[in-house]
Design an enzyme around this catalytic site. Structure first.
Site, PDB file in Angstrom:
ATOM      1  N   ARG A 189       7.815 -12.986 -14.809  1.00 13.76           N
ATOM      2  CA  ARG A 189       8.494 -12.594 -13.677  1.00 13.76           C
ATOM      3  C   ARG A 189       9.555 -13.461 -13.128  1.00 13.76           C
ATOM      4  O   ARG A 189      10.685 -13.140 -12.990  1.00 13.76           O
ATOM      5  CB  ARG A 189       7.655 -12.240 -12.568  1.00 13.76           C
ATOM      6  CG  ARG A 189       6.326 -11.389 -12.746  1.00 13.76           C
ATOM      7  CD  ARG A 189       6.994  -9.776 -12.697  1.00 13.76           C
ATOM      8  NE  ARG A 189       5.812  -8.707 -13.044  1.00 13.76           N
ATOM      9  CZ  ARG A 189       5.213  -8.417 -14.135  1.00 13.76           C
ATOM     10  NH1 ARG A 189       6.134  -8.522 -15.142  1.00 13.76           N
ATOM     11  NH2 ARG A 189       4.441  -7.458 -14.306  1.00 13.76           N
TER      12      ARG A 189
ATOM     13  N   LYS B 293      -8.067 -11.203  -7.502  1.00 12.13           N
ATOM     14  CA  LYS B 293      -8.225 -10.495  -9.091  1.00 12.13           C
ATOM     15  C   LYS B 293      -9.383 -11.204  -9.601  1.00 12.13           C
ATOM     16  O   LYS B 293      -9.387 -12.512  -9.614  1.00 12.13           O
ATOM     17  CB  LYS B 293      -7.015 -10.736  -9.852  1.00 12.13           C
ATOM     18  CG  LYS B 293      -6.968 -10.599 -11.354  1.00 12.13           C
ATOM     19  CD  LYS B 293      -5.851 -11.021 -11.786  1.00 12.13           C
ATOM     20  CE  LYS B 293      -5.895 -10.978 -13.490  1.00 12.13           C
ATOM     21  NZ  LYS B 293      -5.471  -9.754 -13.955  1.00 12.13           N
TER      22      LYS B 293
ATOM     23  N   GLU C 246      -9.980  -0.491 -11.639  1.00  8.77           N
ATOM     24  CA  GLU C 246      -8.746  -0.061 -12.188  1.00  8.77           C
ATOM     25  C   GLU C 246      -8.677   0.332 -13.564  1.00  8.77           C
ATOM     26  O   GLU C 246      -8.587  -1.043 -14.302  1.00  8.77           O
ATOM     27  CB  GLU C 246      -7.686  -1.519 -11.983  1.00  8.77           C
ATOM     28  CG  GLU C 246      -6.211  -1.018 -12.406  1.00  8.77           C
ATOM     29  CD  GLU C 246      -5.212  -2.356 -12.207  1.00  8.77           C
ATOM     30  OE1 GLU C 246      -5.643  -3.200 -11.732  1.00  8.77           O
ATOM     31  OE2 GLU C 246      -3.874  -1.783 -12.529  1.00  8.77           O
TER      32      GLU C 246
ATOM     33  N   LYS D 146      -8.123   2.194  -8.475  1.00 10.77           N
ATOM     34  CA  LYS D 146      -6.804   2.049  -8.734  1.00 10.77           C
ATOM     35  C   LYS D 146      -6.408   2.680 -10.199  1.00 10.77           C
ATOM     36  O   LYS D 146      -6.577   1.779 -11.068  1.00 10.77           O
ATOM     37  CB  LYS D 146      -6.425   0.522  -8.632  1.00 10.77           C
ATOM     38  CG  LYS D 146      -5.041   0.033  -9.087  1.00 10.77           C
ATOM     39  CD  LYS D 146      -4.889  -1.355  -8.401  1.00 10.77           C
ATOM     40  CE  LYS D 146      -3.582  -1.924  -9.020  1.00 10.77           C
ATOM     41  NZ  LYS D 146      -3.128  -3.123  -8.278  1.00 10.77           N
TER      42      LYS D 146
ATOM     43  N   GLY E 141       2.641   0.229 -12.603  1.00  8.62           N
ATOM     44  CA  GLY E 141       2.683   0.500 -14.170  1.00  8.62           C
ATOM     45  C   GLY E 141       4.063   0.610 -14.866  1.00  8.62           C
ATOM     46  O   GLY E 141       4.145   0.975 -16.079  1.00  8.62           O
TER      47      GLY E 141
ATOM     48  N   SER F 298      -1.033   0.529  -4.248  1.00  9.90           N
ATOM     49  CA  SER F 298      -1.498  -1.037  -4.866  1.00  9.90           C
ATOM     50  C   SER F 298      -0.507  -1.543  -5.888  1.00  9.90           C
ATOM     51  O   SER F 298      -0.774  -1.815  -7.080  1.00  9.90           O
ATOM     52  CB  SER F 298      -2.836  -1.025  -5.320  1.00  9.90           C
ATOM     53  OG  SER F 298      -3.179  -2.378  -5.482  1.00  9.90           O
TER      54      SER F 298
HETATM   55  P1  13P Z   1       1.570  -2.942 -11.276  1.00  8.93           P
HETATM   56  O1  13P Z   1       2.132  -2.071 -10.000  1.00  8.93           O
HETATM   57  O2  13P Z   1       3.097  -3.891 -11.580  1.00  8.93           O
HETATM   58  O3  13P Z   1       1.413  -1.973 -12.328  1.00  8.93           O
HETATM   59  O4  13P Z   1       0.736  -3.924 -10.846  1.00  8.93           O
HETATM   60  C1  13P Z   1      -0.277  -3.496 -10.143  1.00  8.93           C
HETATM   61  C2  13P Z   1      -1.540  -4.370 -10.847  1.00  8.93           C
HETATM   62  O5  13P Z   1      -2.138  -4.972 -10.033  1.00  8.93           O
HETATM   63  C3  13P Z   1      -1.834  -4.023 -12.191  1.00  8.93           C
HETATM   64  O6  13P Z   1      -3.296  -4.700 -12.453  1.00  8.93           O
END
Ligand code: 13P
Length: 371
Positions: free
Chosen positions: A33, A97, A177, A219, A262, A289
């Protein structure tokens, strides 16, 4: 495990008009990024950037929680306050995370399994002590020729369920997720098929592991055409396919679904969420999210320069505000053009001053009225 506390954290995270900021990019991802704005990924640059996001005035109107990376949970603001505390003071719940990333799945070329279960119980207990109240674990499912295999889906669901059960034991709300990637040229129908199979497997494993669904959040990806598919589905088709898929697979006890973006553009991610909420009332809250869809324009506005911090924070506030409106189905693309609420708030805050200045001009005989 205190089920009431878990339920309360889960429902607060999906409060009306609010959603989650995913700012948990691992060291490798945040480097990518920062590369996009030619900024070196040093610990201090990462800290300043996250502080910029977390101290945005008014962000708490639309942001209920933030997912952090391990490093960030241990960092402090420039005033020496732990960043998790900076968030908590604004009424934003800090999360973390906890997976260790998706690695190649042995014997299944092209497929991935998420690692991180070893030592997780101990890490969760430390994270709770550091102020985290919820967690995230991301599994990756790839669509391709002959992919995904049912084995890969089930192995990832099993790991997600083991993670979720450990989080409940530690008093933390797990966000599960399972991301079906949008990479590839598959159709929206294929995405719906794979997402349905993935969610069926996931909820079956969560049941086997006796995970209380009232204390978790899902998620998922939205049901979309693959990025390279020549026939790209439109907003209403995406909203209808996603809701149809979830109604068949997601139990009603689940308090909320918090979508990932995503790889959708920021505006697409907002439009799709808005369209789903506009379809009417659903058994679960439909929220966001987002990582990239909230942060891409912020990084561009910031460019790593101290003099751009205010502009970057205004950009973040505006994106959060648009997604907050999408939570109610009230977003319109006009919001991308109209003056953001922060500007109106700023004017209102200065309004008394404007009146005083106008009176001074009137008393001095100068015409201060607009042309
Ligand atoms: P994105 O919204 O960029 O896909 O990221 C969300 C995320 O936490 C991926 O694990």
């Amino acid at each position: 495990m205190n089920t009431d506390e878990l339920k309360s954290v889960a429902t607060t995270l999906v409060s009306k008009g609010k959603g989650i900021l995913a700012a948990d990019e691992s060291s490798g991802t945040i480097k990518k990024r920062f590369d996009s704005i030619n900024l070196e990924s040093t610990e201090e640059n990462r800290r300043s950037y996250r502080e910029l996001l977390f101290t945005t005035q008014g962000a708490e109107e639309f942001i209920s929680g933030v997912i952090l990376f391990d490093e960030t949970l241990r960092q402090k603001s420039k005033d020496g306050i732990p960043l998790a505390e900076v968030l908590a003071k604004k009424g934003i719940i800090p999360g973390i995370k906890v997976d260790k990333g998706a690695k190649e799945l042995a014997s299944f070329p092209g497929e991935k399994i998420t690692e991180g279960l070893d030592g997780l119980r101990e890490r969760l207990s430390e994270y709770r002590d550091l102020g985290a109240r919820f967690t995230k674990w991301r599994a990756v499912i790839t669509i391709g020729a002959g992919l995904p295999s049912q084995f890969c889906i089930d192995a990832n669901s099993h790991a997600l369920a083991r993670y979720a059960a450990l989080c409940h034991e530690a008093g933390l709300v797990p966000i599960v997720e399972p991301e079906v990637l949008m990479d590839g040229d598959h159709t929206i129908e294929r995405c719906e098929e794979v997402t349905t199979a993935t969610l069926k497997s996931l909820f079956s494993e969560l049941k086997n592991h006796k995970v209380a669904l009232e204390g978790i959040l899902l998620k998922p990806n939205m049901v979309l055409s693959g990025k390279d598919c020549p026939a790209q589905a439109g907003v209403s088709e995406i909203a209808e396919a996603t809701i149809r898929c979830f109604r068949q697979t997601v139990p009603e006890e689940m308090p909320g679904i918090v979508f990932l973006s995503g790889g959708q553009s920021p505006q697409e991610a907002t439009e799709h969420l808005n369209a789903m909420n506009a379809l009417g009332s659903h058994p679960w809250e439909l929220s966001f999210s987002y990582g990239r869809a909230l942060q891409e324009p912020v990084l561009k506005a910031w460019m790593g320069q101290a003099e751009n911090v205010t502009k970057a924070q205004e950009t973040f506030y505006h994106r959060a505000e648009c997604n907050g409106a999408a939570r109610h189905g009230n977003y319109s693309p006009d919001m991308e053009r109209s003056p953001p609420k922060w500007l109106v708030n700023q004017l209102l805050r200065n309004y008394p001053l404007i009146i005083v200045v106008k009176h001074m001009f009137l008393n001095s005989g100068v015409d201060a009225s607009p042309p």
